[in-house]
Design a protein around this motif. Structure first.
Motif, PDB file in Angstrom:
ATOM      1  N   LEU A  88      -1.500  -5.892  -0.848  1.00  0.00           N
ATOM      2  CA  LEU A  88      -0.528  -5.160  -1.663  1.00  0.00           C
ATOM      3  C   LEU A  88      -0.690  -3.647  -1.526  1.00  0.00           C
ATOM      4  O   LEU A  88       0.254  -2.893  -1.785  1.00  0.00           O
ATOM      5  N   ASP A  89      -1.858  -3.212  -1.101  1.00  0.00           N
ATOM      6  CA  ASP A  89      -2.126  -1.780  -0.911  1.00  0.00           C
ATOM      7  C   ASP A  89      -2.886  -1.610   0.403  1.00  0.00           C
ATOM      8  O   ASP A  89      -3.292  -2.586   1.030  1.00  0.00           O
ATOM      9  N   ALA A  90      -3.068  -0.354   0.793  1.00  0.00           N
ATOM     10  CA  ALA A  90      -3.931  -0.070   1.945  1.00  0.00           C
ATOM     11  C   ALA A  90      -5.363  -0.428   1.557  1.00  0.00           C
ATOM     12  O   ALA A  90      -5.882   0.024   0.532  1.00  0.00           O
ATOM     13  N   LEU A  91      -5.998  -1.252   2.372  1.00  0.00           N
ATOM     14  CA  LEU A  91      -7.354  -1.734   2.062  1.00  0.00           C
ATOM     15  C   LEU A  91      -8.272  -1.428   3.232  1.00  0.00           C
ATOM     16  O   LEU A  91      -7.990  -1.818   4.367  1.00  0.00           O
ATOM     17  N   ALA A  95      -7.774 -10.633  -6.907  1.00  0.00           N
ATOM     18  CA  ALA A  95      -6.374 -11.047  -7.077  1.00  0.00           C
ATOM     19  C   ALA A  95      -5.437  -9.850  -7.053  1.00  0.00           C
ATOM     20  O   ALA A  95      -4.287  -9.949  -6.622  1.00  0.00           O
ATOM     21  N   ALA A  96      -5.934  -8.677  -7.498  1.00  0.00           N
ATOM     22  CA  ALA A  96      -5.080  -7.483  -7.529  1.00  0.00           C
ATOM     23  C   ALA A  96      -4.774  -6.957  -6.140  1.00  0.00           C
ATOM     24  O   ALA A  96      -3.821  -6.184  -5.956  1.00  0.00           O
ATOM     25  N   HIS A  97      -5.572  -7.334  -5.142  1.00  0.00           N
ATOM     26  CA  HIS A  97      -5.353  -6.839  -3.780  1.00  0.00           C
ATOM     27  C   HIS A  97      -4.290  -7.630  -3.020  1.00  0.00           C
ATOM     28  O   HIS A  97      -3.778  -7.149  -1.995  1.00  0.00           O
ATOM     29  N   LEU A  98      -3.974  -8.826  -3.492  1.00  0.00           N
ATOM     30  CA  LEU A  98      -3.216  -9.754  -2.647  1.00  0.00           C
ATOM     31  C   LEU A  98      -1.912 -10.204  -3.303  1.00  0.00           C
ATOM     32  O   LEU A  98      -1.813 -10.340  -4.524  1.00  0.00           O
ATOM     33  N   LEU A 157      -6.481  -2.926   6.394  1.00  0.00           N
ATOM     34  CA  LEU A 157      -5.116  -3.458   6.324  1.00  0.00           C
ATOM     35  C   LEU A 157      -4.177  -2.432   5.712  1.00  0.00           C
ATOM     36  O   LEU A 157      -4.558  -1.685   4.797  1.00  0.00           O
ATOM     37  N   GLN A 158      -2.942  -2.412   6.225  1.00  0.00           N
ATOM     38  CA  GLN A 158      -1.909  -1.560   5.661  1.00  0.00           C
ATOM     39  C   GLN A 158      -1.181  -2.318   4.553  1.00  0.00           C
ATOM     40  O   GLN A 158      -1.246  -3.544   4.478  1.00  0.00           O
ATOM     41  N   PRO A 159      -0.450  -1.610   3.683  1.00  0.00           N
ATOM     42  CA  PRO A 159       0.338  -2.285   2.654  1.00  0.00           C
ATOM     43  C   PRO A 159       1.320  -3.284   3.288  1.00  0.00           C
ATOM     44  O   PRO A 159       1.967  -2.978   4.294  1.00  0.00           O
ATOM     45  N   ASP A 160       1.402  -4.472   2.742  1.00  0.00           N
ATOM     46  CA  ASP A 160       2.289  -5.550   3.181  1.00  0.00           C
ATOM     47  C   ASP A 160       1.831  -6.227   4.473  1.00  0.00           C
ATOM     48  O   ASP A 160       2.528  -7.114   4.989  1.00  0.00           O
TER      49      ASP A 160
END
Length: 351
Positions: A295-298, A306-309, A335-338
């Motif tokens: 969901l965000d840049a990681l 759960a908040a990341h995905l 990882l990039q967003p989406d």
């Protein structure tokens, strides 16, 4: 007499019969033209009717209502049929014309003698028995004895009468049999077509079924095909406005060709019934399904929560149902967003 074919003509695909019947008006040139029209329309067979003088209609016979409407009262039923009758020698010419046109010849025998002639002398491959014989057990048994596949119409009959007729055919042997649902009116009213009787006949009698269609238009034939009919019979005429018993309830050549195309399309659409992705849609699955995404840049090394995905298109990552199992794993790359997350992108947290 030659041996009967091993396979019935409805085994490989829906068998479409152009019912020329008596729409030749006793004119051989029209009969030949009907053969050409049937072949051009894509019919598998063209069917006529064969009888000897007095073989089916006696001098005390009366016309049913639709015949009174289409032929008038001046001519008796007996005289009408004599005028429309095609003799045996001319029937042989029709068979030769069918062979030349590449369409199967059929003709309904209207008595024991014509049954013998058609299946013996002319070696007709398939016997079609009209609805008028549904209670004529001796004739039905004789048809079964020919060894040819039998198509049995059941217009104006009950289920018990249809069952009795089928038993009579099989008393003569064990030929392949297709039982046709039929409404013996010309044209048959839409509200009386009762196409669900196809399911009843199939289930109760345990036979292949089809439709002898006297309704107007192609809808009944198309619907019957979708319901599992393996034989479709429909009247063909050169001119629906012509005077005569069946012209008004028949199809013109162009309309018959459209019916054939529609039946073939429906037949192709029915498939094999196995629920699985089809070749045309398989390549679309990654584009239309969701997968787990960031969901965000990681950054690499992130311990996933759960908040990341989330779950978005495309479906090139782990399937959505895997999301709970990804929580607690550590990313092995940024990882990039989406961006989709796959199992190749993570490792257990303790690694």
């Amino acid at each position: 007499m030659t041996a009967a074919p091993k396979n019935a003509p409805w085994d490989d695909r829906v068998f479409i019969i152009a019912e020329a019947g008596v729409n030749h008006d006793g004119d051989m040139d029209k009969a030949f033209a009907l053969i050409e029209a049937a072949a051009a329309a894509g019919a598998d067979a063209v069917k006529f009717q064969t009888w000897l003088p007095g073989e089916i209609v006696g001098r005390f016979s009366h016309k049913v209502d639709y015949l009174e409407r289409t032929t008038g009262v001046q001519e008796s039923f007996y005289d009408l049929l004599e005028r429309l009758r095609i003799g045996l020698e001319d029937t042989a010419r029709l068979k030769a014309a069918c062979e030349a046109a590449g369409v199967m010849f059929m003709s309904t025998p209207e008595g024991f003698d014509t049954l013998t002639y058609l299946t013996g002398d002319l070696d007709m491959a398939v016997v079609k028995i009209g609805s008028s014989e549904v209670n004529h057990s001796a004739f039905l048994t004789a048809a079964g004895k020919t060894g040819r596949p039998v198509i049995l119409s059941t217009g104006a009959s009950t289920l018990d009468e249809a069952r009795h007729a089928l038993t009579a055919v099989r008393a003569g042997g064990d030929p392949p049999v297709c039982v046709l649902h039929c409404v013996s009116e010309y044209p048959a009213p839409d509200g009386e077509m009762n196409l669900r009787a196809l399911t009843t006949l199939s289930g109760e009698l345990g036979v292949v079924v089809g439709l002898s269609d006297h309704s107007l238009g192609a809808e009944a034939a198309v619907a019957a095909t979708a319901m599992g009919a393996r034989v479709i019979e429909k009247h063909l005429t050169l001119d629906t406005a012509a005077a005569g018993p069946d012209h008004a309830a028949s199809m013109a050549p162009d309309d018959f060709a459209a019916l054939v195309r529609a039946v073939r399309r429906i037949e192709a659409m029915l498939g094999d019934g196995v629920k699985r992705p089809r070749p045309s849609e398989a390549a679309n699955i990654p584009g239309i399904r969701r997968s787990v995404v960031a969901l965000d840049a990681l950054p690499a090394g992130t311990l996933l929560t759960a908040a990341h995905l989330g779950c978005k298109r495309p479906g090139t990552g782990a399937p959505p149902d895997d999301l709970p199992r990804l929580i607690g794993h550590r990313l092995t790359r940024a990882l990039q967003p989406d961006e989709p997350v796959g199992w190749a992108d993570v490792e257990p947290a303790g690694t």
